[in-house]
Motif scaffolding. Structure first.
Motif: not given
Length: 180
Positions: A37-64
């Motif tokens: 819904c529009k309210a959840c889309r607008k509130n996206r930054d308050n949800f516990d959603i984490h995006e990790h760029d594995a192309a740039e940070r791909n080692k064990v120390d990045d994932i732990k």
């Protein structure tokens, strides 16, 4: 609920976009799944959603740190913590091995963390991880689907200019990706 999802396909096929939509849909109870819904889309930054760029940070120390984060309950506004590993094929084998335990299928959802892998090369992901994932392969748009998508985008975006010349250019260049 699967502990891990995989979105595979060519560059620009919408893997990361789809992962973001699914991640947000896992939080939203107000609309059908896949259409947060529009309210959840607008509130996206308050949800516990984490995006990790594995192309740039791909080692064990990045994932732990992500694995450590996955062990804790999500914030109060979030139903499920979601960790999106974008370009997951770039993860080292050692980093992928660190993900084996957190991606195991589980009955207990007391720690509802969902892992999402986006990749152009699923064969580069450990077989043990691939087997644990709910898999989706995204294909490039073909034929009429390209024009349907453009018409949808024009209507949704409120574009009022005529688009026939644009459609001719898209066909001439052979564009089949919504991401280009």
């Amino acid at each position: 609920m699967p502990a891990a999802w995989m979105f595979a396909g060519e560059t620009g096929s919408g893997k990361t976009t789809l992962a973001r939509i699914v991640a947000l849909s896992l939080q939203c109870d107000h609309a059908p799944f896949g259409y947060p819904c529009k309210a959840c889309r607008k509130n996206r930054d308050n949800f516990d959603i984490h995006e990790h760029d594995a192309a740039e940070r791909n080692k064990v120390d990045d994932i732990k740190p992500l694995v450590d984060l996955s062990r804790y309950a999500p914030n109060m506004l979030t139903k499920r913590r979601v960790i999106i590993l974008d370009e997951a094929q770039a993860l080292t084998r050692e980093a992928q091995r660190v993900l084996l335990r957190p991606t195991e299928p589980r009955e207990d959802i007391s720690n509802p963390c969902v892992w999402m892998f986006t990749t152009t090369e699923p064969a580069q992901i450990l077989k043990t991880i691939r087997r644990r994932c709910l898999k989706f392969h995204l294909n490039p748009l073909r034929g009429d689907a390209v024009e349907e998508f453009i018409h949808w985008a024009v209507i949704t975006g409120g574009v009022t200019r005529p688009i026939p010349d644009f459609l001719d250019t898209v066909h001439r260049l052979g564009i089949t990706s919504a991401g280009i």
